[in-house]
Write a protein that holds these residues in place. Structure first.
Motif, PDB file in Angstrom:
ATOM      1  N   GLY A 112      46.855 -25.692 -48.630  1.00  0.00           N
ATOM      2  CA  GLY A 112      46.062 -24.740 -49.401  1.00  0.00           C
ATOM      3  C   GLY A 112      44.834 -24.344 -48.612  1.00  0.00           C
ATOM      4  N   SER A 113      44.336 -23.153 -48.887  1.00  0.00           N
ATOM      5  CA  SER A 113      43.146 -22.663 -48.201  1.00  0.00           C
ATOM      6  C   SER A 113      42.187 -22.052 -49.211  1.00  0.00           C
ATOM      7  CB  SER A 113      43.531 -21.608 -47.163  1.00  0.00           C
ATOM      8  OG  SER A 113      42.373 -21.047 -46.598  1.00  0.00           O
ATOM      9  N   HIS A 114      40.964 -22.559 -49.205  1.00  0.00           N
ATOM     10  CA  HIS A 114      39.941 -22.026 -50.100  1.00  0.00           C
ATOM     11  C   HIS A 114      39.068 -21.002 -49.387  1.00  0.00           C
ATOM     12  CE1 HIS A 114      40.879 -24.983 -53.172  1.00  0.00           C
ATOM     13  NE2 HIS A 114      41.012 -25.850 -52.184  1.00  0.00           N
ATOM     14  N   GLY A 115      39.038 -21.065 -48.060  1.00  0.00           N
ATOM     15  CA  GLY A 115      38.237 -20.134 -47.265  1.00  0.00           C
ATOM     16  C   GLY A 115      36.773 -20.530 -47.261  1.00  0.00           C
ATOM     17  N   ARG A 116      36.163 -20.510 -46.104  1.00  0.00           N
ATOM     18  CA  ARG A 116      34.760 -20.894 -45.958  1.00  0.00           C
ATOM     19  C   ARG A 116      34.035 -19.877 -45.077  1.00  0.00           C
ATOM     20  NH1 ARG A 116      36.374 -23.603 -49.636  1.00  0.00           N
ATOM     21  NH2 ARG A 116      36.469 -25.841 -49.734  1.00  0.00           N
ATOM     22  N   HIS A 117      33.756 -20.205 -43.804  1.00  0.00           N
ATOM     23  CA  HIS A 117      33.061 -19.308 -42.889  1.00  0.00           C
ATOM     24  C   HIS A 117      33.661 -19.442 -41.491  1.00  0.00           C
ATOM     25  CE1 HIS A 117      31.094 -23.221 -42.709  1.00  0.00           C
ATOM     26  NE2 HIS A 117      30.803 -22.933 -41.468  1.00  0.00           N
ATOM     27  N   GLY A 118      33.455 -18.436 -40.648  1.00  0.00           N
ATOM     28  CA  GLY A 118      34.036 -18.443 -39.306  1.00  0.00           C
ATOM     29  C   GLY A 118      35.556 -18.477 -39.416  1.00  0.00           C
ATOM     30  N   LEU A 119      36.206 -19.253 -38.532  1.00  0.00           N
ATOM     31  CA  LEU A 119      37.654 -19.405 -38.614  1.00  0.00           C
ATOM     32  C   LEU A 119      38.020 -20.053 -39.945  1.00  0.00           C
ATOM     33  CD1 LEU A 119      40.427 -19.125 -37.335  1.00  0.00           C
ATOM     34  CD2 LEU A 119      40.087 -21.333 -36.230  1.00  0.00           C
ATOM     35  N   ALA A 120      37.163 -20.947 -40.431  1.00  0.00           N
ATOM     36  CA  ALA A 120      37.410 -21.587 -41.720  1.00  0.00           C
ATOM     37  C   ALA A 120      37.410 -20.550 -42.844  1.00  0.00           C
ATOM     38  CB  ALA A 120      36.375 -22.668 -41.988  1.00  0.00           C
ATOM     39  N   LEU A 121      36.676 -19.438 -42.668  1.00  0.00           N
ATOM     40  CA  LEU A 121      36.683 -18.374 -43.674  1.00  0.00           C
ATOM     41  C   LEU A 121      38.092 -17.803 -43.814  1.00  0.00           C
ATOM     42  CD1 LEU A 121      35.220 -16.422 -45.589  1.00  0.00           C
ATOM     43  CD2 LEU A 121      34.739 -14.981 -43.616  1.00  0.00           C
ATOM     44  N   LEU A 122      38.794 -17.692 -42.695  1.00  0.00           N
ATOM     45  CA  LEU A 122      40.149 -17.163 -42.723  1.00  0.00           C
ATOM     46  C   LEU A 122      41.163 -18.186 -43.216  1.00  0.00           C
ATOM     47  CD1 LEU A 122      40.163 -15.326 -39.296  1.00  0.00           C
ATOM     48  CD2 LEU A 122      39.882 -14.310 -41.547  1.00  0.00           C
ATOM     49  N   LEU A 123      40.986 -19.431 -42.822  1.00  0.00           N
ATOM     50  CA  LEU A 123      42.008 -20.437 -43.079  1.00  0.00           C
ATOM     51  C   LEU A 123      41.590 -21.551 -44.024  1.00  0.00           C
ATOM     52  CD1 LEU A 123      43.351 -20.957 -39.463  1.00  0.00           C
ATOM     53  CD2 LEU A 123      44.375 -19.627 -41.299  1.00  0.00           C
ATOM     54  N   GLY A 124      40.317 -21.838 -44.142  1.00  0.00           N
ATOM     55  CA  GLY A 124      39.877 -23.045 -44.829  1.00  0.00           C
ATOM     56  C   GLY A 124      39.700 -24.119 -43.776  1.00  0.00           C
ATOM     57  N   SER A 125      38.771 -25.010 -43.975  1.00  0.00           N
ATOM     58  CA  SER A 125      38.459 -25.985 -42.932  1.00  0.00           C
ATOM     59  C   SER A 125      39.627 -26.917 -42.631  1.00  0.00           C
ATOM     60  CB  SER A 125      37.212 -26.780 -43.308  1.00  0.00           C
ATOM     61  OG  SER A 125      37.399 -27.424 -44.550  1.00  0.00           O
ATOM     62  N   THR A 126      40.317 -27.424 -43.655  1.00  0.00           N
ATOM     63  CA  THR A 126      41.457 -28.313 -43.408  1.00  0.00           C
ATOM     64  C   THR A 126      42.585 -27.549 -42.732  1.00  0.00           C
ATOM     65  OG1 THR A 126      40.894 -29.706 -45.285  1.00  0.00           O
ATOM     66  CG2 THR A 126      43.153 -29.847 -44.469  1.00  0.00           C
ATOM     67  N   ALA A 127      42.885 -26.360 -43.217  1.00  0.00           N
ATOM     68  CA  ALA A 127      43.953 -25.558 -42.612  1.00  0.00           C
ATOM     69  C   ALA A 127      43.635 -25.263 -41.146  1.00  0.00           C
ATOM     70  CB  ALA A 127      44.143 -24.256 -43.380  1.00  0.00           C
ATOM     71  N   SER A 128      42.395 -24.952 -40.873  1.00  0.00           N
ATOM     72  CA  SER A 128      41.979 -24.686 -39.499  1.00  0.00           C
ATOM     73  C   SER A 128      42.140 -25.932 -38.628  1.00  0.00           C
ATOM     74  CB  SER A 128      40.521 -24.216 -39.479  1.00  0.00           C
ATOM     75  OG  SER A 128      40.069 -24.054 -38.168  1.00  0.00           O
ATOM     76  N   ASP A 129      41.733 -27.087 -39.155  1.00  0.00           N
ATOM     77  CA  ASP A 129      41.862 -28.343 -38.407  1.00  0.00           C
ATOM     78  C   ASP A 129      43.330 -28.693 -38.152  1.00  0.00           C
ATOM     79  OD1 ASP A 129      39.123 -28.570 -38.393  1.00  0.00           O
ATOM     80  OD2 ASP A 129      39.046 -30.111 -39.969  1.00  0.00           O
ATOM     81  N   VAL A 130      44.200 -28.448 -39.135  1.00  0.00           N
ATOM     82  CA  VAL A 130      45.624 -28.738 -38.974  1.00  0.00           C
ATOM     83  C   VAL A 130      46.219 -27.840 -37.906  1.00  0.00           C
ATOM     84  CG1 VAL A 130      47.894 -28.673 -40.083  1.00  0.00           C
ATOM     85  CG2 VAL A 130      45.933 -29.566 -41.335  1.00  0.00           C
ATOM     86  N   LEU A 131      45.854 -26.577 -37.935  1.00  0.00           N
ATOM     87  CA  LEU A 131      46.405 -25.597 -36.997  1.00  0.00           C
ATOM     88  C   LEU A 131      46.147 -25.991 -35.548  1.00  0.00           C
ATOM     89  CD1 LEU A 131      47.748 -22.846 -36.559  1.00  0.00           C
ATOM     90  CD2 LEU A 131      45.485 -21.817 -36.743  1.00  0.00           C
ATOM     91  N   HIS A 132      44.949 -26.473 -35.273  1.00  0.00           N
ATOM     92  CA  HIS A 132      44.604 -26.867 -33.903  1.00  0.00           C
ATOM     93  C   HIS A 132      45.280 -28.192 -33.569  1.00  0.00           C
ATOM     94  CE1 HIS A 132      41.878 -23.563 -33.443  1.00  0.00           C
ATOM     95  NE2 HIS A 132      41.348 -23.857 -34.617  1.00  0.00           N
TER      96      HIS A 132
END
Length: 143
Positions: A112-132
């Motif tokens: 799930g993605s709630h969206g935050r800021h920067g890349l996290a705005l697009l993906l959500g912080s957990t989603a962004s961390d998983v992707l990398h």
């Protein structure tokens, strides 16, 4: 041959968003005839400090795990698709999702993605961390 054969769904077990993410994954699993696995990751809370005195929170951790397993089982029962694997682990969420995906041979991680800021705005912080660092595709479901 199907594009995806095994989906791993990372769930935070929040009442509304987890069911929404899991149902989206079920739709995909049905579409591709894929296996579906569920994972919830608990951040470790074994020690805390009250001033200078360490407090052992092992029993608290065990209670949190037990409650999470009950909630994950309940959520799995609401899905209209067989569950290949369902587990609760302790660790860092993104790392555990990537490791579990590799162990299971999952070719898509759904979060799930709630969206935050920067890349996290697009993906959500957990989603962004998983992707990398993921060795497979990652799908962020907007909640």
């Amino acid at each position: 041959m199907s594009i995806y054969t095994h989906l791993l769904v990372g769930l935070d077990l929040s009442p509304d968003s987890s069911l929404q993410v899991a149902r989206k994954a079920v739709e995909l699993a049905k579409l591709y005839g894929a296996k579906l696995s569920l994972l919830h990751v608990i951040e470790p809370v074994t020690f805390a400090y009250a001033g200078d005195i360490p407090m052992d929170l092992t029993e608290t951790q065990l209670a949190i795990e037990e409650q999470a397993e009950k909630r994950l089982t309940s959520l799995a029962a609401q899905l209209e698709h067989p569950i290949h694997s369902s587990k609760v682990v302790i660790g860092q969420t993104a790392a555990e999702l990537r490791e579990t995906a590799a162990q299971l041979g999952a070719d898509l991680i759904v979060v799930g993605s709630h969206g935050r800021h920067g890349l996290a705005l697009l993906l959500g912080s957990t989603a962004s961390d998983v992707l990398h660092g993921a060795k497979c595709d990652v799908l962020a479901v907007r909640v």
